[in-house]
Write an enzyme that holds these catalytic residues in place. Structure first.
Site, PDB file in Angstrom:
ATOM      1  N   GLU A  27      23.495 -45.266  -2.368  1.00  0.00           N
ATOM      2  CA  GLU A  27      23.962 -44.433  -1.643  1.00  0.00           C
ATOM      3  C   GLU A  27      23.539 -44.861  -0.013  1.00  0.00           C
ATOM      4  OE1 GLU A  27      22.450 -40.293  -2.051  1.00  0.00           O
ATOM      5  OE2 GLU A  27      23.511 -39.639  -0.192  1.00  0.00           O
ATOM      6  N   ASN A  72      24.723 -37.101  -1.335  1.00  0.00           N
ATOM      7  CA  ASN A  72      25.011 -36.043  -0.382  1.00  0.00           C
ATOM      8  C   ASN A  72      25.785 -36.807   0.812  1.00  0.00           C
ATOM      9  OD1 ASN A  72      23.513 -34.324  -1.810  1.00  0.00           O
ATOM     10  ND2 ASN A  72      21.619 -34.160  -0.568  1.00  0.00           N
ATOM     11  N   ASN A 172      30.195 -34.428  -4.655  1.00  0.00           N
ATOM     12  CA  ASN A 172      28.731 -34.386  -5.020  1.00  0.00           C
ATOM     13  C   ASN A 172      27.954 -33.124  -4.786  1.00  0.00           C
ATOM     14  OD1 ASN A 172      26.147 -36.141  -5.540  1.00  0.00           O
ATOM     15  ND2 ASN A 172      25.735 -35.101  -3.724  1.00  0.00           N
ATOM     16  N   GLU A 173      27.517 -32.531  -5.871  1.00  0.00           N
ATOM     17  CA  GLU A 173      26.654 -31.269  -5.837  1.00  0.00           C
ATOM     18  C   GLU A 173      27.203 -30.342  -4.710  1.00  0.00           C
ATOM     19  OE1 GLU A 173      22.361 -32.643  -4.731  1.00  0.00           O
ATOM     20  OE2 GLU A 173      22.184 -33.748  -6.841  1.00  0.00           O
ATOM     21  N   TYR A 244      15.770 -34.631 -11.414  1.00  0.00           N
ATOM     22  CA  TYR A 244      14.508 -35.431 -10.612  1.00  0.00           C
ATOM     23  C   TYR A 244      13.091 -34.727 -11.314  1.00  0.00           C
ATOM     24  CZ  TYR A 244      17.965 -37.832  -7.879  1.00  0.00           C
ATOM     25  OH  TYR A 244      19.069 -38.448  -7.322  1.00  0.00           O
ATOM     26  N   GLU A 292      22.643 -38.842 -11.778  1.00  0.00           N
ATOM     27  CA  GLU A 292      21.496 -38.905 -10.953  1.00  0.00           C
ATOM     28  C   GLU A 292      20.519 -38.561 -11.751  1.00  0.00           C
ATOM     29  OE1 GLU A 292      21.176 -37.507  -6.801  1.00  0.00           O
ATOM     30  OE2 GLU A 292      23.509 -37.533  -6.627  1.00  0.00           O
ATOM     31  N   GLN A 349      17.641 -44.084  -6.982  1.00  0.00           N
ATOM     32  CA  GLN A 349      18.644 -45.004  -6.658  1.00  0.00           C
ATOM     33  C   GLN A 349      18.277 -46.198  -7.000  1.00  0.00           C
ATOM     34  OE1 GLN A 349      19.753 -44.122  -2.604  1.00  0.00           O
ATOM     35  NE2 GLN A 349      19.990 -41.803  -3.144  1.00  0.00           N
TER      36      GLN A 349
HETATM   37  O1  AHR Z   1      19.327 -39.487  -4.583  1.00  0.00           O
HETATM   38  C1  AHR Z   1      19.037 -38.582  -3.520  1.00  0.00           C
HETATM   39  C2  AHR Z   1      19.979 -37.364  -3.267  1.00  0.00           C
HETATM   40  O2  AHR Z   1      19.631 -36.556  -4.437  1.00  0.00           O
HETATM   41  C3  AHR Z   1      21.345 -37.352  -3.298  1.00  0.00           C
HETATM   42  O3  AHR Z   1      22.082 -37.830  -2.342  1.00  0.00           O
HETATM   43  C4  AHR Z   1      21.913 -35.925  -3.954  1.00  0.00           C
HETATM   44  O4  AHR Z   1      23.025 -36.237  -4.720  1.00  0.00           O
HETATM   45  C5  AHR Z   1      20.700 -35.635  -4.782  1.00  0.00           C
HETATM   46  O5  AHR Z   1      20.301 -34.268  -4.407  1.00  0.00           O
END
Ligand code: AHR
Length: 501
Positions: A27, A72, A172-173, A244, A292, A349
């Site tokens: 990203e 994002n 994305n999201e 995450y 992700e 990432q």
């Molecule tokens: O990977 C960091 C961020 O986490 C990304 O930009 C987003 O898609 C997610 O919330």
């Protein structure tokens, strides 16, 4: 010593290992691109400004597919800013990360980098501040051979052949209020469906990913997917999942059991997708793109509003320890255990930003602890995932209740005959004796027994001690009498490769 048992048998299988399970994510965020994979002037930079020390590590990591350019970031990004002569590319404000984007690195640089890294590109389009028309323009620029305005524009930029990107993320999201262009499920479902319909008109063989929820804790989790898929079911191939994990309030036992949450999340979204399919009387099955996932100490991040308009700032550069690596190993095991439905996954990432590869500007690159389970799993998990149902002692956790101490999976490569067992002991207090029944593989012999463990579970790798934590080979492990017995130390990740012919 507590004992766990499992049976490896090729008669019981989950599905085929899709190589796209070993994806990653680049990203335009922090130092992932600038001074991560791209740093003209770095002593190892090639003629394109790509760091070859990082390229070497990416190849060693075994990454197969890389999602780009966000995240994002993509939701307020104009792809046109990053193509054409560099001197005319605009500097822009990136509202996602309150950073200044130079656009020195853009679409064609990414494709060139992906070619050198030997990875498949997975592109995301902006469905936040932009829409169907801009997505189609990007698709024409990227994938159409020649003879139209945008394909000729690409050729005028020195890229004669189309990039032929197969997999595309529809935004994305967009369920998240932090996202530029945040939408309700109906709003997003409609724009995703119309964009997907048009993209499939361009090329029906494209593989399209609808945005699922940004995490499993958001209020709209699962209902978002249900609504979005009701709009998009006929046009998309995948729905995305993002997650995450971190220890909260020092609760390491629950953190070590994070795979339980990932497991439940995959089961929930599979059920949701199948519910929509049933309502629509569809024979099609939507696959999952877990595009992700990682350990991320989000509680240490001050939030976007704390950032102050700098180019390539140091952002969320988490330093990972042994426990984090064991958790990453267990998350990879979970993805494999769902190989029948999870067709792609991207660790987020790749460089510097919550990443397996760290760099210093003008300085070295090194492997974080989490690099190791990923690299070994990506290299050796091939063929078919065997259905492994361990019988294990339990660990009590505050978040997930009792979970098995042993978390495991195995793959069987029918071409080479190799069987690989991946196992994690999530118990912090006790070693575990693991007994594997190998009667279905009478000729099995151990080729390699690898262990990631340290008496200091908080040990990490740094620029000064880049190899403080690495897996080590355990000698003398043997299979015999139709079985194998090994010891799994507390908080450890193990890989055992067996030749079976
Ligand atoms: O990977 C960091 C961020 O986490 C990304 O930009 C987003 O898609 C997610 O919330």
């Amino acid at each position: 010593m507590p004992t766990a048992r499992l049976t490896l048998d090729p008669a019981f299988r989950v599905g085929t290992v899709d190589r796209r399970l070993f994806g990653s994510f680049v990203e335009h965020m922090g130092r992932c691109v600038y001074t991560g994979i791209y740093e003209p002037g770095h002593p190892t930079a090639d003629e394109d400004g790509f760091r070859t020390d990082v390229l070497d590590l990416v190849r060693e990591l075994g990454v197969t597919v890389v999602r780009y350019p966000g995240g994002n970031f993509v939701s307020n990004h104009r792809w046109e800013d990053g193509v054409g002569p560099r001197e005319t590319r605009p500097r822009r404000l990136d509202l996602a990360w309150r950073s200044v984007e130079s656009n020195a690195f853009g679409l064609n640089e990414f494709m060139a980098w992906a070619g050198k890294a030997g990875v498949e590109p997975m592109m995301a389009v902006n469905l936040g501040t932009r829409g169907t028309a801009e997505a189609l323009d990007l698709l024409e620029y990227t994938n159409y051979p020649a003879g139209t305005a945008l394909s000729e524009l690409r050729r005028s930029h020195g890229v004669d052949k189309p990039h032929d990107v197969r997999m595309w993320c529809l935004g994305n999201e967009l369920d998240g209020p932090w996202q530029m262009g945040h939408k309700t499920a109906h709003e997003y479902g409609r724009i995703a469906a119309e964009t997907a319909r048009a993209m499939k008109r361009f090329d029906p063989s494209l593989e399209l990913v609808a945005c699922g929820s940004s995490n499993a804790h958001i209020d709209t989790f699962a209902s978002w997917e249900a609504t979005v898929l009701e709009h998009t079911y006929d046009f998309v191939d995948y729905v995305s999942l993002h997650a995450y994990y971190e220890p909260t309030d020092g609760d390491t036992d629950s953190f070590l059991a994070s795979a339980a949450e990932m497991d439940r999340m995959i089961a929930s979204i599979t059920a949701t997708a199948d519910h929509v399919g049933a309502k629509l009387r569809s024979n099609k099955r939507i696959r999952l793109s877990f595009d992700e996932w990682n350990v991320w100490y989000q509680s240490r991040f001050g939030g976007e509003d704390s950032l102050d308009w700098r180019p390539a700032p140091e952002l969320i550069e988490d330093e990972y320890d042994v426990t984090d690596a064991v958790v990453v190993g267990s998350l990879l095991i979970t993805l494999l255990r769902h190989a029948d439905r999870v067709g792609a996954a991207c660790q987020a990432q790749l460089a510097n930003v919550i990443a397996p590869v760290m760099t210093r500007p003008e300085g070295p690159a090194w492997r974080q602890t989490i690099f190791h389970p990923f690299a070994r799993t990506a290299r050796h998990a091939r063929g078919t995932v065997l259905r492994v149902e361990p019988d294990s002692p339990l660990v009590d956790t505050a978040k997930y209740g009792e979970v098995p101490a042993l978390w495991a999976t195995a793959t069987h490569d029918e071409g080479t005959g190799e069987v690989v067992l991946f196992a994690v002991n999530r118990d912090r207090a006790h070693p575990l004796t693991l007994t594997a029944d190998l009667r279905a593989f009478p000729a099995a012999r151990v080729e390699e027994h690898l262990l990631l463990h340290d008496t200091d579970a908080a040990a990490s790798n740094t620029a000064d001690r880049p190899d403080r934590v690495r897996p080590r080979r355990i000698a003398g492990t043997e299979a015999g009498d139709g079985g194998l017995t090994v010891e799994l130390p507390p908080v450890s990740w193990t890989m055992i490769r067996l030749a079976t012919r």
